[in-house]
Design a protein around this motif. Structure first.
Motif, short mmCIF file in Angstrom:
data_model
loop_
_atom_site.label_atom_id
_atom_site.label_comp_id
_atom_site.label_asym_id
_atom_site.label_seq_id
_atom_site.Cartn_x
_atom_site.Cartn_y
_atom_site.Cartn_z
N ILE A 96 15.87 7.88 54.48
CA ILE A 96 16.72 7.06 53.61
C ILE A 96 17.99 7.81 53.23
CG2 ILE A 96 16.91 6.19 51.21
CD1 ILE A 96 15.53 4.14 52.88
N GLU A 97 17.82 9.07 52.78
CA GLU A 97 18.97 9.82 52.29
C GLU A 97 19.94 10.17 53.42
OE1 GLU A 97 20.57 11.44 48.52
OE2 GLU A 97 19.59 9.66 49.32
N LEU A 98 19.41 10.46 54.61
CA LEU A 98 20.27 10.75 55.76
C LEU A 98 21.09 9.52 56.15
CD1 LEU A 98 17.77 12.91 57.81
CD2 LEU A 98 20.06 13.67 57.17
N ILE A 99 20.41 8.37 56.23
CA ILE A 99 21.10 7.13 56.63
C ILE A 99 22.10 6.70 55.56
CG2 ILE A 99 20.78 4.68 57.20
CD1 ILE A 99 19.70 6.51 59.43
N HIS A 100 21.69 6.82 54.30
CA HIS A 100 22.58 6.45 53.19
C HIS A 100 23.84 7.33 53.19
CE1 HIS A 100 24.08 5.30 49.32
NE2 HIS A 100 23.85 6.48 48.79
#
Length: 324
Positions: A75-79
């Motif tokens: 999630i944090e990488l894509i965000h």
């Protein structure tokens, strides 16, 4: 920030360990990438999205597992990748008070960094064989792209209805928060009804979050975002759509002409803001935002009381009460 600390408190240990794992997941053999990702990590925001992942998992299971950490990292990488790309698309040189990647390293490098982070997000899932988590985030990325394009298409014609507006913000903003919560559920209860139930919970939170963001454009709080920026960018937000629906033909023509042809005129933008307020656009948007909030809280009512449930209730309330 006191409320954010309270929300984070029951998962403090998990968040600290997550940050270590997240830093490792961003590493590269190329020194320039590492320099840029180090800069990104050191100006991180409140990390609400990983918090949604961990709180959902702990509410349902009492514990997290390796899959939960994997989900939070994805999630944090894509965000982060989407923010880097957004700054290029919007030609924005500041984010959270810091220079954006494209401001410091130019657009070409910013696009490549965004691509790198996207690929890292996919690889984290593949390396751990978490195909169900990959499926959740892939759906979210598709929706985010479609939502942005739908908004651009509608901005050209200014023919947006309230229903289309909800579809845009569902895809553009709510879908990623929905992915956080469904990932948290899926990491500990794969193939259960809770995966869909918490996807819906996250979606409702995201809808309320975006309406709150739209309200900031009307100068309710000083948040470092210039008042009227959505109008300047020809974005049709809920207060404006409501005002249009309450207007006669002449006023409608004036509003649409103002947004289409006079959106850089500060005086005219102020007049539009004043008119939207006068027609009750802000009150209507607040009412709708609170409806989404109440629906999200109703989902949590189905679960027994715990510190994780309390933290999620705090999170939902924070979404609509925040000052920036």
């Amino acid at each position: 920030m006191k409320i954010v600390s309270q929300i984070r408190e029951p998962i403090e240990r998990e968040m600290e360990l997550f940050e270590e794992k997240f830093h490792k997941s961003m590493s590269s053999k190329v020194a320039l990438f590492n320099r840029i990702t180090y800069y990104i990590v050191n100006r991180k925001g409140k990390q609400m999205r990983p918090m949604f992942v961990f709180l959902t998992a702990k509410l349902l299971n009492g514990e997290v597992n390796e899959r939960t950490y994997c989900g939070a990292s994805i999630i944090e990488l894509i965000h982060t990748a989407s923010l880097v790309h957004d700054d290029v698309v919007d030609d924005s040189h500041k984010r959270r008070g810091f220079f954006s990647i494209n401001a410091l390293w130019k657009n070409k490098i910013a696009v490549l960094v965004g691509d790198f982070l996207f690929s890292k997000g996919v690889l984290v899932a593949l390396e751990n064989k978490d195909y169900d988590l990959l499926h959740i985030i892939s759906n979210a990325v598709r929706d985010m792209s479609e939502g942005e394009l739908l908004q651009i298409e509608k901005a050209r014609l200014l023919d947006i209805t309230e229903e289309v507006y909800y579809e845009i913000i569902r895809q553009k903003t709510a879908t990623l928060i929905a992915a956080c919560c469904s990932m948290g559920a899926c990491s500990v209860r794969p193939d259960s009804e809770e995966v869909e139930s918490f996807r819906r919970f996250g979606e409702l939170c995201g809808m309320a979050f975006q309406i709150k963001d739209d309200l900031f454009d009307y100068g309710a709080e000083k948040i470092g975002k210039p008042t009227g920026i959505d109008i300047k960018e020809q974005k049709m937000t809920l207060p404006l759509i409501y005002a249009l629906n309450q207007s006669d033909k002449e006023k409608k023509r004036w509003l649409i002409n103002s947004i289409k042809n006079h959106n850089k005129d500060k005086k005219r933008v102020k007049e539009v803001i004043a008119y939207v307020k006068e027609k009750g656009g802000l009150e209507y948007a607040v009412e709708k935002m609170l409806e989404f909030k109440d629906k999200a809280l109703a989902i949590l009512d189905n679960y027994p009381d715990s510190e994780y449930k309390n933290a999620l209730i705090l999170m939902v309330n924070y979404v609509v009460d925040r000052k920036k």
